[in-house]
Design a protein around this motif. Sequence first.
Motif, PDB file in Angstrom:
ATOM      1  N   THR A  93      26.583   7.639  83.231  1.00  0.00           N
ATOM      2  CA  THR A  93      28.027   7.418  83.334  1.00  0.00           C
ATOM      3  C   THR A  93      28.826   8.710  83.226  1.00  0.00           C
ATOM      4  O   THR A  93      30.052   8.674  83.255  1.00  0.00           O
ATOM      5  CB  THR A  93      28.505   6.451  82.243  1.00  0.00           C
ATOM      6  OG1 THR A  93      28.203   7.024  80.972  1.00  0.00           O
ATOM      7  CG2 THR A  93      27.844   5.080  82.385  1.00  0.00           C
ATOM      8  N   GLY A  94      28.147   9.823  83.062  1.00  0.00           N
ATOM      9  CA  GLY A  94      28.849  11.104  82.946  1.00  0.00           C
ATOM     10  C   GLY A  94      29.164  11.505  81.520  1.00  0.00           C
ATOM     11  O   GLY A  94      29.946  12.408  81.280  1.00  0.00           O
ATOM     12  N   TYR A  95      28.518  10.862  80.546  1.00  0.00           N
ATOM     13  CA  TYR A  95      28.820  11.164  79.150  1.00  0.00           C
ATOM     14  C   TYR A  95      28.518  12.625  78.801  1.00  0.00           C
ATOM     15  O   TYR A  95      29.272  13.258  78.065  1.00  0.00           O
ATOM     16  CB  TYR A  95      28.099  10.211  78.190  1.00  0.00           C
ATOM     17  CG  TYR A  95      26.589  10.315  78.222  1.00  0.00           C
ATOM     18  CD1 TYR A  95      25.920  11.173  77.374  1.00  0.00           C
ATOM     19  CD2 TYR A  95      25.838   9.543  79.108  1.00  0.00           C
ATOM     20  CE1 TYR A  95      24.545  11.282  77.415  1.00  0.00           C
ATOM     21  CE2 TYR A  95      24.469   9.636  79.153  1.00  0.00           C
ATOM     22  CZ  TYR A  95      23.827  10.517  78.299  1.00  0.00           C
ATOM     23  OH  TYR A  95      22.463  10.634  78.349  1.00  0.00           O
ATOM     24  N   PHE A  96      27.426  13.194  79.335  1.00  0.00           N
ATOM     25  CA  PHE A  96      27.133  14.610  79.050  1.00  0.00           C
ATOM     26  C   PHE A  96      27.913  15.514  79.999  1.00  0.00           C
ATOM     27  O   PHE A  96      28.309  16.613  79.621  1.00  0.00           O
ATOM     28  CB  PHE A  96      25.630  14.897  79.134  1.00  0.00           C
ATOM     29  CG  PHE A  96      25.251  16.212  78.516  1.00  0.00           C
ATOM     30  CD1 PHE A  96      25.277  16.378  77.144  1.00  0.00           C
ATOM     31  CD2 PHE A  96      24.895  17.301  79.298  1.00  0.00           C
ATOM     32  CE1 PHE A  96      24.947  17.600  76.556  1.00  0.00           C
ATOM     33  CE2 PHE A  96      24.568  18.519  78.724  1.00  0.00           C
ATOM     34  CZ  PHE A  96      24.588  18.666  77.351  1.00  0.00           C
ATOM     35  N   SER A  97      28.165  15.051  81.201  1.00  0.00           N
ATOM     36  CA  SER A  97      28.985  15.812  82.148  1.00  0.00           C
ATOM     37  C   SER A  97      30.347  16.109  81.541  1.00  0.00           C
ATOM     38  O   SER A  97      30.907  17.193  81.730  1.00  0.00           O
ATOM     39  CB  SER A  97      29.178  15.023  83.443  1.00  0.00           C
ATOM     40  OG  SER A  97      27.960  14.705  84.043  1.00  0.00           O
ATOM     41  N   LYS A  98      30.872  15.146  80.815  1.00  0.00           N
ATOM     42  CA  LYS A  98      32.186  15.320  80.163  1.00  0.00           C
ATOM     43  C   LYS A  98      32.146  16.486  79.177  1.00  0.00           C
ATOM     44  O   LYS A  98      33.072  17.296  79.115  1.00  0.00           O
ATOM     45  CB  LYS A  98      32.583  14.022  79.461  1.00  0.00           C
ATOM     46  CG  LYS A  98      33.968  14.037  78.884  1.00  0.00           C
ATOM     47  CD  LYS A  98      34.322  12.678  78.319  1.00  0.00           C
ATOM     48  CE  LYS A  98      35.760  12.691  77.817  1.00  0.00           C
ATOM     49  NZ  LYS A  98      36.168  11.383  77.321  1.00  0.00           N
ATOM     50  N   VAL A  99      31.071  16.592  78.434  1.00  0.00           N
ATOM     51  CA  VAL A  99      30.912  17.700  77.485  1.00  0.00           C
ATOM     52  C   VAL A  99      30.808  19.028  78.247  1.00  0.00           C
ATOM     53  O   VAL A  99      31.382  20.037  77.841  1.00  0.00           O
ATOM     54  CB  VAL A  99      29.670  17.473  76.587  1.00  0.00           C
ATOM     55  CG1 VAL A  99      29.438  18.637  75.653  1.00  0.00           C
ATOM     56  CG2 VAL A  99      29.808  16.172  75.807  1.00  0.00           C
ATOM     57  N   LEU A 100      30.092  19.012  79.368  1.00  0.00           N
ATOM     58  CA  LEU A 100      29.963  20.210  80.187  1.00  0.00           C
ATOM     59  C   LEU A 100      31.313  20.626  80.769  1.00  0.00           C
ATOM     60  O   LEU A 100      31.615  21.818  80.867  1.00  0.00           O
ATOM     61  CB  LEU A 100      28.957  19.970  81.321  1.00  0.00           C
ATOM     62  CG  LEU A 100      27.513  19.742  80.886  1.00  0.00           C
ATOM     63  CD1 LEU A 100      26.676  19.234  82.057  1.00  0.00           C
ATOM     64  CD2 LEU A 100      26.924  21.008  80.298  1.00  0.00           C
ATOM     65  N   LYS A 101      32.131  19.667  81.140  1.00  0.00           N
ATOM     66  CA  LYS A 101      33.462  19.970  81.675  1.00  0.00           C
ATOM     67  C   LYS A 101      34.324  20.649  80.613  1.00  0.00           C
ATOM     68  O   LYS A 101      35.178  21.469  80.941  1.00  0.00           O
ATOM     69  CB  LYS A 101      34.146  18.701  82.191  1.00  0.00           C
ATOM     70  CG  LYS A 101      33.486  18.070  83.399  1.00  0.00           C
ATOM     71  CD  LYS A 101      33.424  18.994  84.591  1.00  0.00           C
ATOM     72  CE  LYS A 101      34.811  19.253  85.130  1.00  0.00           C
ATOM     73  NZ  LYS A 101      34.805  20.183  86.262  1.00  0.00           N
ATOM     74  N   ASN A 102      34.071  20.331  79.347  1.00  0.00           N
ATOM     75  CA  ASN A 102      34.800  21.003  78.254  1.00  0.00           C
ATOM     76  C   ASN A 102      34.457  22.485  78.178  1.00  0.00           C
ATOM     77  O   ASN A 102      35.187  23.255  77.548  1.00  0.00           O
ATOM     78  CB  ASN A 102      34.515  20.320  76.911  1.00  0.00           C
ATOM     79  CG  ASN A 102      35.149  18.950  76.814  1.00  0.00           C
ATOM     80  OD1 ASN A 102      36.115  18.647  77.513  1.00  0.00           O
ATOM     81  ND2 ASN A 102      34.594  18.101  75.975  1.00  0.00           N
ATOM     82  N   LYS A 103      33.342  22.880  78.798  1.00  0.00           N
ATOM     83  CA  LYS A 103      32.960  24.297  78.884  1.00  0.00           C
ATOM     84  C   LYS A 103      33.366  24.884  80.240  1.00  0.00           C
ATOM     85  O   LYS A 103      32.857  25.910  80.648  1.00  0.00           O
ATOM     86  CB  LYS A 103      31.442  24.453  78.692  1.00  0.00           C
ATOM     87  CG  LYS A 103      30.982  24.240  77.270  1.00  0.00           C
ATOM     88  CD  LYS A 103      29.486  24.518  77.139  1.00  0.00           C
ATOM     89  CE  LYS A 103      29.261  25.959  76.794  1.00  0.00           C
ATOM     90  NZ  LYS A 103      27.878  26.235  76.348  1.00  0.00           N
TER      91      LYS A 103
END
Length: 181
Positions: A26-36
């Motif tokens: 669902t993009g849960y880790f992608s969201k964390v990556l976007k924070n970087k």
Amino acid sequence: NKFEIHDLVLRNIAPRSHILELGCATGYFSKVLKNKDCYVTGVDNEEKAVKLASQVCDEVVVANLDEPNALISIKKKYSVVLLMDVIEHLVSRKVLLTSLHKYLNSDGIVIITTPNIAHIAVRLRLLFGQFEYTRQGIMDETHLHFFTRKTLIELCDESGFKVQRLDGSADFGLIPFFGRV
């Protein structure tokens, strides 16, 4: 720490990296990556999950990673290809890994996380004749393959990658960081 693997992976991804996240859910880790400030292309075989991931990822692709041409629509190169708890679910894991070379920048890396079947908890259960599948964790009933440090390194070598580092975590995982040979 329930998310120790995520923390280890995140620490090894530079800000503003271009990432191909295979098995993005669902993009849960992608969201964390976007924070970087990372650019993220998410790939998953579940259409509903990819729809949710599209709210976070820069691009999304619906694809079955076991199909030989699963990533054919992807024309970019990435600094990081990420497979977090994906490889153990694939029938064609070596075919997929071998194909990843064409999606990496010349200095790109692949990061894989996978459970370690040789963990002491599994060994103790085996000692007492217990080999039961579970709904999650190392013995997840959806795992098609199990890896030890040795077998994971062999798979990487056979796929044309050299393991640069292999970390373990308290929550039973193995994380190889590897680049081109």
